[in-house]
Design a protein around this motif. Structure first.
Motif, PDB file in Angstrom:
ATOM      1  N   GLN A 110      47.516 -54.781  11.929  1.00 36.18           N
ATOM      2  CA  GLN A 110      47.703 -55.329  10.586  1.00 36.18           C
ATOM      3  C   GLN A 110      46.334 -54.688   9.882  1.00 36.18           C
ATOM      4  N   ILE A 111      46.731 -54.285   8.561  1.00 36.45           N
ATOM      5  CA  ILE A 111      45.495 -53.887   7.833  1.00 36.45           C
ATOM      6  C   ILE A 111      45.735 -54.225   6.308  1.00 36.45           C
ATOM      7  N   VAL A 112      44.684 -54.721   5.911  1.00 33.78           N
ATOM      8  CA  VAL A 112      44.728 -55.131   4.516  1.00 33.78           C
ATOM      9  C   VAL A 112      43.364 -54.524   3.874  1.00 33.78           C
ATOM     10  N   SER A 113      44.041 -54.129   2.495  1.00 36.05           N
ATOM     11  CA  SER A 113      42.539 -53.430   1.924  1.00 36.05           C
ATOM     12  C   SER A 113      42.791 -53.752   0.273  1.00 36.05           C
ATOM     13  N   ALA A 114      41.697 -53.336  -0.235  1.00 35.12           N
ATOM     14  CA  ALA A 114      41.878 -53.516  -1.765  1.00 35.12           C
ATOM     15  C   ALA A 114      40.972 -52.333  -2.122  1.00 35.12           C
ATOM     16  N   VAL A 115      41.268 -51.935  -3.638  1.00 31.88           N
ATOM     17  CA  VAL A 115      40.482 -50.801  -4.260  1.00 31.88           C
ATOM     18  C   VAL A 115      39.639 -51.469  -5.494  1.00 31.88           C
ATOM     19  N   LEU A 116      38.102 -51.534  -5.493  1.00 29.19           N
ATOM     20  CA  LEU A 116      37.625 -52.190  -6.522  1.00 29.19           C
ATOM     21  C   LEU A 116      37.208 -50.913  -7.669  1.00 29.19           C
ATOM     22  N   ALA A 117      37.115 -49.708  -7.464  1.00 31.61           N
ATOM     23  CA  ALA A 117      36.910 -48.853  -8.530  1.00 31.61           C
ATOM     24  C   ALA A 117      37.672 -47.677  -7.929  1.00 31.61           C
ATOM     25  N   ARG A 118      38.221 -46.640  -8.645  1.00 33.81           N
ATOM     26  CA  ARG A 118      38.570 -45.590  -8.652  1.00 33.81           C
ATOM     27  C   ARG A 118      37.583 -44.365  -8.396  1.00 33.81           C
ATOM     28  N   ALA A 119      38.172 -43.379  -7.825  1.00 32.08           N
ATOM     29  CA  ALA A 119      37.139 -42.294  -7.550  1.00 32.08           C
ATOM     30  C   ALA A 119      36.762 -41.554  -9.074  1.00 32.08           C
ATOM     31  N   VAL A 120      35.775 -40.995  -9.328  1.00 34.99           N
ATOM     32  CA  VAL A 120      35.283 -40.790 -10.665  1.00 34.99           C
ATOM     33  C   VAL A 120      33.993 -39.571 -10.450  1.00 34.99           C
ATOM     34  N   ASN A 121      34.126 -38.806 -11.384  1.00 32.61           N
ATOM     35  CA  ASN A 121      32.647 -37.772 -11.462  1.00 32.61           C
ATOM     36  C   ASN A 121      31.680 -38.536 -12.414  1.00 32.61           C
ATOM     37  N   VAL A 122      30.745 -39.132 -12.092  1.00 32.08           N
ATOM     38  CA  VAL A 122      29.983 -39.884 -12.965  1.00 32.08           C
ATOM     39  C   VAL A 122      28.956 -38.898 -13.431  1.00 32.08           C
ATOM     40  N   LYS A 123      28.618 -39.433 -14.859  1.00 32.16           N
ATOM     41  CA  LYS A 123      27.518 -38.342 -15.426  1.00 32.16           C
ATOM     42  C   LYS A 123      26.366 -39.502 -16.050  1.00 32.16           C
ATOM     43  N   TYR A 124      25.236 -39.636 -15.194  1.00 27.46           N
ATOM     44  CA  TYR A 124      24.295 -40.272 -15.511  1.00 27.46           C
ATOM     45  C   TYR A 124      23.637 -39.892 -16.663  1.00 27.46           C
ATOM     46  N   GLU A 125      22.881 -40.725 -17.664  1.00 29.70           N
ATOM     47  CA  GLU A 125      22.181 -40.324 -18.584  1.00 29.70           C
ATOM     48  C   GLU A 125      20.726 -40.334 -18.003  1.00 29.70           C
ATOM     49  N   ALA A 126      20.509 -40.977 -16.885  1.00 30.72           N
ATOM     50  CA  ALA A 126      18.931 -40.989 -16.381  1.00 30.72           C
ATOM     51  C   ALA A 126      19.195 -41.317 -14.848  1.00 30.72           C
ATOM     52  N   VAL A 127      18.390 -40.650 -14.065  1.00 35.20           N
ATOM     53  CA  VAL A 127      18.093 -40.904 -12.748  1.00 35.20           C
ATOM     54  C   VAL A 127      16.644 -40.993 -12.392  1.00 35.20           C
ATOM     55  N   GLU A 128      16.204 -42.239 -11.925  1.00 36.96           N
ATOM     56  CA  GLU A 128      15.135 -42.498 -11.575  1.00 36.96           C
ATOM     57  C   GLU A 128      14.846 -42.560 -10.115  1.00 36.96           C
ATOM     58  N   GLY A 165      20.449 -44.496 -10.712  1.00 35.81           N
ATOM     59  CA  GLY A 165      21.661 -44.113 -11.901  1.00 35.81           C
ATOM     60  C   GLY A 165      21.773 -44.803 -12.886  1.00 35.81           C
ATOM     61  N   SER A 166      21.836 -44.609 -14.273  1.00 34.01           N
ATOM     62  CA  SER A 166      22.302 -45.296 -15.130  1.00 34.01           C
ATOM     63  C   SER A 166      22.721 -44.726 -16.266  1.00 34.01           C
ATOM     64  N   GLY A 167      23.410 -45.316 -17.230  1.00 36.88           N
ATOM     65  CA  GLY A 167      24.028 -44.688 -18.505  1.00 36.88           C
ATOM     66  C   GLY A 167      24.739 -45.669 -19.307  1.00 36.88           C
ATOM     67  N   ARG A 168      25.079 -45.584 -20.324  1.00 39.56           N
ATOM     68  CA  ARG A 168      25.884 -46.406 -21.283  1.00 39.56           C
ATOM     69  C   ARG A 168      27.455 -46.528 -20.693  1.00 39.56           C
ATOM     70  N   GLY A 169      28.036 -45.656 -20.186  1.00 42.17           N
ATOM     71  CA  GLY A 169      29.379 -45.653 -19.583  1.00 42.17           C
ATOM     72  C   GLY A 169      29.412 -46.351 -18.419  1.00 42.17           C
ATOM     73  N   LEU A 170      28.430 -46.936 -17.695  1.00 40.74           N
ATOM     74  CA  LEU A 170      28.380 -47.608 -16.405  1.00 40.74           C
ATOM     75  C   LEU A 170      28.198 -49.115 -16.794  1.00 40.74           C
ATOM     76  N   SER A 171      29.150 -49.817 -16.041  1.00 37.67           N
ATOM     77  CA  SER A 171      29.027 -51.271 -15.973  1.00 37.67           C
ATOM     78  C   SER A 171      27.706 -52.037 -15.656  1.00 37.67           C
ATOM     79  N   VAL A 172      27.281 -51.212 -14.452  1.00 37.94           N
ATOM     80  CA  VAL A 172      26.057 -51.536 -13.590  1.00 37.94           C
ATOM     81  C   VAL A 172      25.482 -50.181 -13.258  1.00 37.94           C
ATOM     82  N   GLU A 173      24.111 -50.327 -13.052  1.00 41.65           N
ATOM     83  CA  GLU A 173      23.323 -49.262 -12.581  1.00 41.65           C
ATOM     84  C   GLU A 173      23.787 -49.082 -11.166  1.00 41.65           C
ATOM     85  N   HIS A 174      23.680 -47.656 -10.599  1.00 40.98           N
ATOM     86  CA  HIS A 174      24.059 -47.401  -9.140  1.00 40.98           C
ATOM     87  C   HIS A 174      22.665 -47.132  -8.651  1.00 40.98           C
TER      88      HIS A 174
END
Length: 481
Positions: A102-120, A134-143
Protein backbone atom coordinates in the motif's frame (compact mmCIF):
# COMPACT_ATOMS: atom_id res chain seq x y z
CA UNK A 1 46.58 7.94 -8.90
CA UNK A 2 48.32 7.34 -5.55
CA UNK A 3 46.62 8.41 -2.32
CA UNK A 4 49.34 11.00 -1.71
CA UNK A 5 48.83 12.48 -5.18
CA UNK A 6 45.05 12.48 -4.71
CA UNK A 7 45.34 14.34 -1.39
CA UNK A 8 47.65 16.95 -2.84
CA UNK A 9 45.27 17.83 -5.66
CA UNK A 10 42.69 20.54 -4.97
CA UNK A 11 40.20 21.47 -7.73
CA UNK A 12 39.68 25.08 -6.62
CA UNK A 13 41.76 27.53 -4.64
CA UNK A 14 40.97 30.47 -2.38
CA UNK A 15 42.11 33.96 -3.27
CA UNK A 16 41.05 37.29 -1.81
CA UNK A 17 38.03 35.74 -0.10
CA UNK A 18 36.71 33.95 -3.22
CA UNK A 19 37.07 30.50 -4.69
CA UNK A 20 38.88 30.48 -8.05
CA UNK A 21 39.69 27.96 -10.78
CA UNK A 22 43.19 27.41 -12.20
CA UNK A 23 42.04 29.21 -15.37
CA UNK A 24 41.56 32.46 -13.45
CA UNK A 25 45.07 32.71 -11.98
CA UNK A 26 48.72 32.60 -12.96
CA UNK A 27 50.61 29.31 -13.09
CA UNK A 28 52.71 27.99 -10.22
CA UNK A 29 53.22 29.91 -7.01
CA UNK A 30 52.32 33.14 -8.78
CA UNK A 31 48.66 32.20 -8.38
CA UNK A 32 48.81 33.47 -4.77
CA UNK A 33 46.08 31.01 -3.70
CA UNK A 34 45.62 29.12 -0.46
CA UNK A 35 44.02 25.80 0.40
CA UNK A 36 40.44 26.26 1.65
CA UNK A 37 40.94 23.35 4.04
CA UNK A 38 44.20 24.27 5.80
CA UNK A 39 45.07 27.77 4.44
CA UNK A 40 48.44 26.51 3.22
CA UNK A 41 49.85 27.99 -0.04
CA UNK A 42 48.83 26.31 -3.28
CA UNK A 43 50.54 25.93 -6.64
CA UNK A 44 48.48 26.22 -9.84
CA UNK A 45 49.21 23.19 -12.02
CA UNK A 46 48.41 24.08 -15.66
CA UNK A 47 50.18 21.39 -17.66
CA UNK A 48 49.33 19.76 -20.97
CA UNK A 49 48.65 16.19 -19.78
CA UNK A 50 46.54 16.41 -16.61
CA UNK A 51 43.40 18.37 -15.83
CA UNK A 52 44.39 21.76 -14.48
CA UNK A 53 44.28 21.83 -10.71
CA UNK A 54 45.94 23.18 -7.57
CA UNK A 55 48.46 21.31 -5.44
CA UNK A 56 49.78 22.00 -1.96
CA UNK A 57 53.12 23.73 -1.85
CA UNK A 58 54.41 21.23 0.67
CA UNK A 59 52.61 18.70 2.87
CA UNK A 60 49.05 18.05 1.68
CA UNK A 61 46.03 18.13 4.00
CA UNK A 62 43.21 15.57 4.01
CA UNK A 63 40.27 18.00 3.69
CA UNK A 64 41.34 20.48 1.04
CA UNK A 65 39.58 18.90 -1.94
CA UNK A 66 36.23 18.29 -0.18
CA UNK A 67 36.29 21.75 1.40
CA UNK A 68 37.02 23.28 -2.00
CA UNK A 69 34.00 21.52 -3.55
CA UNK A 70 31.78 22.61 -0.65
CA UNK A 71 32.85 26.27 -0.75
CA UNK A 72 32.74 26.50 -4.56
CA UNK A 73 29.23 24.99 -4.57
CA UNK A 74 28.05 27.69 -2.16
CA UNK A 75 29.77 30.37 -4.23
CA UNK A 76 28.02 29.07 -7.36
CA UNK A 77 24.68 29.35 -5.53
CA UNK A 78 25.43 32.93 -4.54
CA UNK A 79 26.61 33.89 -8.05
CA UNK A 80 24.04 32.04 -10.18
CA UNK A 81 20.99 32.39 -7.86
CA UNK A 82 19.22 29.73 -9.91
CA UNK A 83 18.38 26.10 -9.05
CA UNK A 84 16.29 23.43 -10.79
CA UNK A 85 14.12 22.09 -7.97
CA UNK A 86 12.18 18.79 -8.00
CA UNK A 87 8.59 18.47 -6.79
CA UNK A 88 8.04 18.35 -3.04
CA UNK A 89 6.48 14.93 -2.55
CA UNK A 90 5.80 12.72 0.48
CA UNK A 91 5.29 9.00 0.08
CA UNK A 92 4.59 6.36 2.74
CA UNK A 93 4.24 2.61 2.17
CA UNK A 94 3.62 -0.64 4.01
CA UNK A 95 2.67 -4.21 3.16
CA UNK A 96 -0.84 -5.04 4.36
CA UNK A 97 -2.25 -8.28 5.80
CA UNK A 98 -3.06 -9.51 2.28
CA UNK A 99 0.57 -9.14 1.15
CA UNK A 100 -0.20 -6.09 -1.03
CA UNK A 101 2.08 -3.05 -0.96
CA UNK A 102 0.00 0.00 0.00
CA UNK A 103 1.40 3.39 -1.05
CA UNK A 104 0.02 6.81 -0.16
CA UNK A 105 1.57 10.04 -1.39
CA UNK A 106 0.97 13.77 -1.63
CA UNK A 107 2.60 16.53 -3.70
CA UNK A 108 3.10 19.80 -1.79
CA UNK A 109 4.78 21.75 -4.61
CA UNK A 110 5.55 21.20 -8.29
CA UNK A 111 9.01 21.02 -9.81
CA UNK A 112 10.28 24.49 -10.74
CA UNK A 113 13.38 26.33 -11.91
CA UNK A 114 13.61 28.90 -9.12
CA UNK A 115 15.31 32.30 -9.67
CA UNK A 116 16.46 33.80 -6.39
CA UNK A 117 16.87 37.54 -6.00
CA UNK A 118 19.48 36.92 -3.31
CA UNK A 119 21.44 34.00 -1.90
CA UNK A 120 23.13 34.58 1.46
CA UNK A 121 25.88 32.28 2.66
CA UNK A 122 26.13 30.95 6.24
CA UNK A 123 23.40 33.14 7.81
CA UNK A 124 21.74 32.17 11.11
CA UNK A 125 18.18 30.84 11.11
CA UNK A 126 16.47 29.50 14.28
CA UNK A 127 19.73 28.81 16.13
CA UNK A 128 21.08 27.01 13.07
CA UNK A 129 23.37 28.12 10.28
CA UNK A 130 22.42 26.58 6.90
CA UNK A 131 24.99 26.62 4.10
CA UNK A 132 22.87 29.16 2.17
CA UNK A 133 19.50 30.91 2.21
CA UNK A 134 17.71 31.86 -1.03
CA UNK A 135 14.96 34.46 -1.14
CA UNK A 136 12.93 36.48 -3.61
CA UNK A 137 9.59 38.19 -4.18
CA UNK A 138 8.28 35.21 -6.15
CA UNK A 139 8.74 32.82 -3.21
CA UNK A 140 6.16 32.31 -0.49
CA UNK A 141 8.95 31.39 1.93
CA UNK A 142 12.73 31.58 1.85
CA UNK A 143 14.69 28.41 1.03
CA UNK A 144 17.33 27.10 3.37
CA UNK A 145 19.96 25.19 1.43
CA UNK A 146 22.38 22.50 2.64
CA UNK A 147 25.28 21.23 0.50
CA UNK A 148 26.15 17.54 1.03
CA UNK A 149 29.74 16.70 0.07
CA UNK A 150 30.86 14.49 2.96
CA UNK A 151 28.19 14.93 5.67
CA UNK A 152 24.45 14.63 4.94
CA UNK A 153 21.72 16.15 7.09
CA UNK A 154 21.15 13.62 9.88
CA UNK A 155 17.63 12.25 10.67
CA UNK A 156 17.34 14.18 13.96
CA UNK A 157 18.08 17.50 12.27
CA UNK A 158 15.69 16.61 9.44
CA UNK A 159 12.88 15.91 11.93
CA UNK A 160 13.50 19.22 13.70
CA UNK A 161 13.47 21.13 10.39
CA UNK A 162 10.20 19.45 9.32
CA UNK A 163 8.63 20.28 12.69
CA UNK A 164 9.64 23.95 12.26
CA UNK A 165 7.64 24.12 8.98
CA UNK A 166 10.47 25.77 7.06
CA UNK A 167 11.50 25.10 3.45
CA UNK A 168 14.85 23.34 3.32
CA UNK A 169 16.52 21.16 0.71
CA UNK A 170 19.87 19.41 0.37
CA UNK A 171 22.05 19.33 -2.77
CA UNK A 172 23.81 15.93 -2.86
CA UNK A 173 27.35 16.22 -4.28
CA UNK A 174 28.88 13.26 -2.43
CA UNK A 175 29.53 11.36 -5.66
CA UNK A 176 31.13 14.26 -7.55
CA UNK A 177 34.76 13.43 -8.47
CA UNK A 178 37.37 15.53 -6.69
CA UNK A 179 38.93 16.53 -10.05
CA UNK A 180 35.70 17.93 -11.46
CA UNK A 181 35.53 21.01 -13.65
CA UNK A 182 33.75 24.21 -12.74
CA UNK A 183 31.23 23.61 -15.54
CA UNK A 184 30.41 20.13 -14.25
CA UNK A 185 30.04 21.39 -10.70
CA UNK A 186 27.84 24.30 -11.84
CA UNK A 187 25.50 21.88 -13.64
CA UNK A 188 25.38 19.61 -10.59
CA UNK A 189 24.44 22.52 -8.32
CA UNK A 190 22.00 24.44 -10.51
CA UNK A 191 20.62 22.07 -13.15
CA UNK A 192 20.36 18.58 -11.65
CA UNK A 193 17.00 18.20 -9.90
CA UNK A 194 17.72 14.51 -9.17
CA UNK A 195 20.53 15.60 -6.83
CA UNK A 196 18.16 17.56 -4.61
CA UNK A 197 16.40 16.05 -1.57
CA UNK A 198 13.68 18.05 0.13
CA UNK A 199 14.22 17.84 3.88
CA UNK A 200 11.31 20.02 5.02
CA UNK A 201 8.58 22.20 3.55
CA UNK A 202 5.64 24.21 4.97
CA UNK A 203 2.81 21.78 5.67
CA UNK A 204 5.01 18.69 5.31
CA UNK A 205 4.55 17.52 8.92
CA UNK A 206 0.76 17.94 8.69
CA UNK A 207 0.63 16.15 5.34
CA UNK A 208 2.70 13.30 6.76
CA UNK A 209 0.25 12.85 9.65
CA UNK A 210 -2.69 12.81 7.21
CA UNK A 211 -0.93 10.20 5.06
CA UNK A 212 -0.09 8.08 8.11
CA UNK A 213 -3.78 8.10 9.10
CA UNK A 214 -4.80 7.16 5.56
CA UNK A 215 -2.21 4.37 5.41
CA UNK A 216 -3.34 2.96 8.77
CA UNK A 217 -6.94 2.97 7.53
CA UNK A 218 -5.93 1.00 4.43
CA UNK A 219 -3.98 -1.47 6.56
CA UNK A 220 -6.96 -1.86 8.89
CA UNK A 221 -9.29 -2.48 5.94
CA UNK A 222 -6.90 -5.16 4.71
CA UNK A 223 -6.92 -6.84 8.14
CA UNK A 224 -10.72 -6.90 8.10
CA UNK A 225 -10.74 -8.24 4.55
CA UNK A 226 -8.20 -10.90 5.51
CA UNK A 227 -10.37 -11.99 8.44
CA UNK A 228 -13.40 -12.25 6.16
CA UNK A 229 -11.42 -14.22 3.57
CA UNK A 230 -10.10 -16.56 6.26
CA UNK A 231 -13.59 -17.12 7.62
CA UNK A 232 -14.90 -17.84 4.13
CA UNK A 233 -11.99 -20.17 3.38
CA UNK A 234 -12.57 -22.01 6.66
CA UNK A 235 -16.25 -22.50 5.82
CA UNK A 236 -15.43 -23.77 2.32
CA UNK A 237 -12.61 -25.95 3.64
CA UNK A 238 -14.92 -27.55 6.19
CA UNK A 239 -17.32 -28.57 3.44
CA UNK A 240 -14.70 -30.50 1.45
CA UNK A 241 -13.94 -34.15 1.99
CA UNK A 242 -10.44 -35.30 2.97
CA UNK A 243 -9.20 -36.00 -0.55
CA UNK A 244 -10.37 -32.65 -1.88
CA UNK A 245 -8.78 -30.85 1.08
CA UNK A 246 -5.45 -32.53 0.50
CA UNK A 247 -5.51 -31.75 -3.22
CA UNK A 248 -6.51 -28.15 -2.63
CA UNK A 249 -3.87 -27.71 0.07
CA UNK A 250 -1.22 -29.16 -2.21
CA UNK A 251 -2.14 -26.83 -5.07
CA UNK A 252 -2.19 -23.86 -2.69
CA UNK A 253 1.21 -24.85 -1.30
CA UNK A 254 2.70 -25.18 -4.78
CA UNK A 255 1.25 -21.82 -5.84
CA UNK A 256 2.55 -20.22 -2.64
CA UNK A 257 6.01 -21.72 -3.05
CA UNK A 258 6.10 -20.64 -6.69
CA UNK A 259 5.14 -17.08 -5.78
CA UNK A 260 7.68 -17.00 -2.94
CA UNK A 261 10.35 -18.34 -5.28
CA UNK A 262 9.52 -15.70 -7.90
CA UNK A 263 9.54 -12.94 -5.26
CA UNK A 264 12.85 -14.19 -3.86
CA UNK A 265 14.34 -14.26 -7.36
CA UNK A 266 13.03 -10.76 -8.13
CA UNK A 267 14.53 -9.42 -4.88
CA UNK A 268 17.84 -11.11 -5.64
CA UNK A 269 17.92 -9.63 -9.17
CA UNK A 270 17.01 -6.16 -7.86
CA UNK A 271 19.70 -6.38 -5.18
CA UNK A 272 22.29 -7.55 -7.73
CA UNK A 273 21.28 -4.80 -10.16
CA UNK A 274 21.64 -2.10 -7.53
CA UNK A 275 25.01 -3.11 -6.12
CA UNK A 276 28.37 -1.86 -7.34
CA UNK A 277 30.40 -3.44 -10.15
CA UNK A 278 33.04 -4.59 -7.66
CA UNK A 279 30.40 -6.29 -5.50
CA UNK A 280 28.97 -7.98 -8.60
CA UNK A 281 32.43 -9.20 -9.57
CA UNK A 282 33.19 -10.52 -6.06
CA UNK A 283 29.86 -12.41 -5.93
CA UNK A 284 30.43 -14.01 -9.34
CA UNK A 285 34.04 -14.95 -8.61
CA UNK A 286 32.86 -16.72 -5.45
CA UNK A 287 30.05 -18.53 -7.28
CA UNK A 288 32.38 -19.62 -10.09
CA UNK A 289 35.15 -20.52 -7.62
CA UNK A 290 37.68 -18.56 -9.64
CA UNK A 291 41.24 -18.60 -8.32
CA UNK A 292 42.19 -15.25 -6.77
CA UNK A 293 43.33 -12.67 -9.34
CA UNK A 294 42.33 -14.86 -12.29
CA UNK A 295 39.81 -14.11 -15.05
CA UNK A 296 39.85 -16.79 -17.80
CA UNK A 297 39.66 -15.56 -21.38
CA UNK A 298 36.30 -17.29 -21.84
CA UNK A 299 34.90 -14.90 -19.17
CA UNK A 300 36.53 -11.78 -20.63
CA UNK A 301 36.05 -12.06 -24.39
CA UNK A 302 36.09 -8.83 -26.41
CA UNK A 303 32.91 -8.68 -28.50
CA UNK A 304 31.00 -5.97 -30.32
CA UNK A 305 28.55 -4.14 -28.05
CA UNK A 306 30.18 -5.44 -24.88
CA UNK A 307 29.52 -2.12 -23.09
CA UNK A 308 25.75 -2.45 -23.49
CA UNK A 309 25.17 -3.86 -20.01
CA UNK A 310 26.64 -1.02 -17.97
CA UNK A 311 29.51 -3.09 -16.49
CA UNK A 312 32.87 -4.47 -17.58
CA UNK A 313 32.51 -7.41 -19.94
CA UNK A 314 34.10 -9.87 -17.49
CA UNK A 315 31.18 -9.26 -15.10
CA UNK A 316 28.26 -9.93 -17.46
CA UNK A 317 30.09 -12.77 -19.22
CA UNK A 318 30.81 -14.45 -15.85
CA UNK A 319 27.15 -14.11 -14.95
CA UNK A 320 26.00 -15.72 -18.22
CA UNK A 321 28.52 -18.56 -17.83
CA UNK A 322 27.31 -19.18 -14.26
CA UNK A 323 23.63 -19.09 -15.21
CA UNK A 324 23.57 -20.73 -18.65
CA UNK A 325 26.57 -23.04 -18.84
CA UNK A 326 27.92 -24.22 -15.50
CA UNK A 327 26.34 -27.34 -14.04
CA UNK A 328 23.12 -27.39 -16.04
CA UNK A 329 23.74 -30.44 -18.22
CA UNK A 330 22.73 -30.61 -21.90
CA UNK A 331 19.92 -28.15 -22.56
CA UNK A 332 18.80 -25.57 -25.11
CA UNK A 333 19.32 -21.84 -24.57
CA UNK A 334 17.38 -19.10 -26.40
CA UNK A 335 19.22 -15.77 -26.61
CA UNK A 336 15.96 -13.84 -26.28
CA UNK A 337 15.45 -15.46 -22.86
CA UNK A 338 19.04 -14.64 -21.88
CA UNK A 339 18.52 -10.98 -22.86
CA UNK A 340 15.29 -10.81 -20.82
CA UNK A 341 17.15 -12.20 -17.81
CA UNK A 342 20.03 -9.74 -18.29
CA UNK A 343 17.57 -6.82 -18.33
CA UNK A 344 16.46 -7.86 -14.83
CA UNK A 345 20.04 -7.79 -13.50
CA UNK A 346 21.74 -4.97 -15.44
CA UNK A 347 21.03 -1.48 -16.75
CA UNK A 348 20.95 -2.33 -20.46
CA UNK A 349 21.87 0.77 -22.51
CA UNK A 350 23.01 -0.37 -25.98
CA UNK A 351 25.88 1.73 -27.36
CA UNK A 352 24.33 1.30 -30.84
CA UNK A 353 21.10 -0.30 -32.21
CA UNK A 354 20.89 -4.03 -31.41
CA UNK A 355 24.21 -3.83 -29.56
CA UNK A 356 23.00 -5.99 -26.67
CA UNK A 357 21.73 -8.70 -29.05
CA UNK A 358 24.97 -8.60 -31.01
CA UNK A 359 27.07 -8.84 -27.82
CA UNK A 360 25.16 -11.94 -26.71
CA UNK A 361 25.41 -13.55 -30.16
CA UNK A 362 29.16 -12.91 -30.37
CA UNK A 363 29.76 -14.20 -26.85
CA UNK A 364 27.84 -17.42 -27.43
CA UNK A 365 29.71 -17.81 -30.71
CA UNK A 366 32.96 -17.62 -28.75
CA UNK A 367 31.58 -20.26 -26.35
CA UNK A 368 30.85 -22.43 -29.40
CA UNK A 369 34.43 -22.02 -30.62
CA UNK A 370 35.61 -23.21 -27.19
CA UNK A 371 33.37 -26.29 -27.28
CA UNK A 372 30.88 -25.25 -24.60
CA UNK A 373 27.81 -24.87 -26.87
CA UNK A 374 26.61 -25.66 -30.40
CA UNK A 375 24.43 -23.41 -32.54
CA UNK A 376 21.22 -25.29 -33.43
CA UNK A 377 19.40 -22.68 -35.50
CA UNK A 378 18.10 -19.12 -35.23
CA UNK A 379 19.02 -17.64 -31.85
CA UNK A 380 19.30 -20.98 -30.03
CA UNK A 381 22.28 -22.93 -28.69
CA UNK A 382 22.73 -26.35 -27.10
CA UNK A 383 25.01 -26.69 -24.06
CA UNK A 384 27.63 -29.40 -24.70
CA UNK A 385 30.01 -28.86 -21.81
CA UNK A 386 28.82 -27.63 -18.41
CA UNK A 387 32.06 -27.81 -16.37
CA UNK A 388 34.45 -24.89 -15.87
CA UNK A 389 38.05 -25.76 -16.85
CA UNK A 390 39.56 -23.94 -13.88
CA UNK A 391 37.64 -26.21 -11.48
CA UNK A 392 39.53 -29.29 -12.69
CA UNK A 393 42.21 -28.54 -10.11
CA UNK A 394 40.15 -26.55 -7.62
CA UNK A 395 37.96 -29.35 -6.25
CA UNK A 396 39.42 -31.35 -3.39
CA UNK A 397 37.12 -34.38 -3.60
CA UNK A 398 36.80 -35.75 -7.15
CA UNK A 399 35.69 -32.91 -9.35
CA UNK A 400 32.65 -30.69 -9.38
CA UNK A 401 29.36 -32.21 -8.24
CA UNK A 402 25.91 -30.96 -9.20
CA UNK A 403 22.42 -31.52 -7.84
CA UNK A 404 20.44 -33.74 -10.18
CA UNK A 405 17.06 -32.42 -11.46
CA UNK A 406 14.37 -33.17 -8.88
CA UNK A 407 16.92 -33.90 -6.14
CA UNK A 408 14.64 -32.45 -3.46
CA UNK A 409 12.03 -35.16 -4.10
CA UNK A 410 14.40 -38.01 -3.16
CA UNK A 411 12.82 -40.26 -0.53
CA UNK A 412 14.37 -42.23 2.30
CA UNK A 413 13.42 -45.50 0.55
CA UNK A 414 15.53 -44.47 -2.45
CA UNK A 415 18.53 -43.86 -0.19
CA UNK A 416 18.02 -47.25 1.48
CA UNK A 417 17.92 -48.97 -1.92
CA UNK A 418 21.08 -47.10 -3.02
CA UNK A 419 22.75 -48.12 0.27
CA UNK A 420 22.04 -51.77 -0.52
CA UNK A 421 23.06 -51.54 -4.20
CA UNK A 422 26.30 -49.79 -3.41
CA UNK A 423 27.04 -51.96 -0.36
CA UNK A 424 27.79 -48.86 1.75
CA UNK A 425 26.66 -50.46 5.00
CA UNK A 426 25.09 -47.31 6.50
CA UNK A 427 22.53 -47.54 9.32
CA UNK A 428 18.95 -46.26 9.09
CA UNK A 429 19.84 -43.45 11.51
CA UNK A 430 22.77 -42.38 9.31
CA UNK A 431 20.57 -42.46 6.20
CA UNK A 432 17.94 -40.30 7.93
CA UNK A 433 20.62 -37.75 8.89
CA UNK A 434 21.96 -37.68 5.32
CA UNK A 435 18.45 -37.16 3.90
CA UNK A 436 17.69 -34.23 6.24
CA UNK A 437 21.03 -32.55 5.69
CA UNK A 438 21.10 -32.67 1.90
CA UNK A 439 17.50 -31.36 1.80
CA UNK A 440 18.60 -28.43 4.00
CA UNK A 441 21.62 -27.68 1.78
CA UNK A 442 19.50 -27.97 -1.37
CA UNK A 443 16.89 -25.50 -0.08
CA UNK A 444 19.63 -23.07 1.04
CA UNK A 445 21.17 -23.14 -2.45
CA UNK A 446 24.23 -24.92 -1.05
CA UNK A 447 26.62 -27.10 -3.01
CA UNK A 448 26.67 -30.96 -2.86
CA UNK A 449 30.26 -30.87 -1.57
CA UNK A 450 29.15 -28.59 1.30
CA UNK A 451 26.40 -31.09 2.20
CA UNK A 452 28.90 -33.98 2.05
CA UNK A 453 31.38 -32.17 4.31
CA UNK A 454 28.76 -31.26 6.95
CA UNK A 455 27.25 -34.79 6.88
CA UNK A 456 30.70 -36.37 7.27
CA UNK A 457 31.32 -34.28 10.38
CA UNK A 458 27.86 -35.09 11.75
CA UNK A 459 28.01 -38.90 11.45
CA UNK A 460 31.79 -39.34 11.08
CA UNK A 461 32.02 -40.92 7.63
CA UNK A 462 34.01 -39.91 4.57
CA UNK A 463 32.43 -37.14 2.43
CA UNK A 464 33.30 -39.31 -0.58
CA UNK A 465 31.01 -42.06 0.71
CA UNK A 466 28.20 -39.53 1.08
CA UNK A 467 28.63 -38.28 -2.50
CA UNK A 468 28.83 -41.81 -3.89
CA UNK A 469 25.64 -42.76 -2.02
CA UNK A 470 23.79 -39.68 -3.35
CA UNK A 471 25.06 -40.43 -6.83
CA UNK A 472 23.81 -44.02 -6.59
CA UNK A 473 20.38 -42.62 -5.56
CA UNK A 474 20.37 -40.19 -8.52
CA UNK A 475 20.54 -37.11 -6.26
CA UNK A 476 23.89 -35.74 -7.53
CA UNK A 477 26.02 -36.20 -10.61
CA UNK A 478 29.69 -35.69 -11.47
CA UNK A 479 30.36 -35.07 -15.20
CA UNK A 480 34.06 -35.84 -14.77
CA UNK A 481 33.54 -39.42 -13.59
Amino acid sequence: MSSISALSRVPFGQKSGRMVTPVEVESGRACNCTCPGCNAPLIAKKGEQNIWHFAHDGLACAIGAETALHLMAKQILADERSVQLPAVEISLSATDALGKLQIVSAVLARAVNVKYEAVEIEVARDNRRPDAVGSGRGLSVEHRIEVFVSHAVDPLKASELEASDCACYEICLNDIPVQTTIAELRDAVTAAAHRIRWISYPGMATARRVLETKLQRLLGDAVQSKMEQDAHSAAVYASLDEEERLEKANRARQAREKKQSEQKLARANDSFKGTSTENKRAFLHAKLRLPAGTVPVILNTRVGGDRSFGVDRDVWQSDIFRKCILGGGHREIALENVLGWMQLRYVVSPEFPNAANIALWKYFSSLESSGFVRHIGRQRFLVLRDVAPWLDVANEIVGIWFWAPGAFFCKREELEEANIRGNFGLTSIALASILRRFHAEYLADGEPEDAAQSISQLIEISPMIVLNLLEEAGVVSNPRK
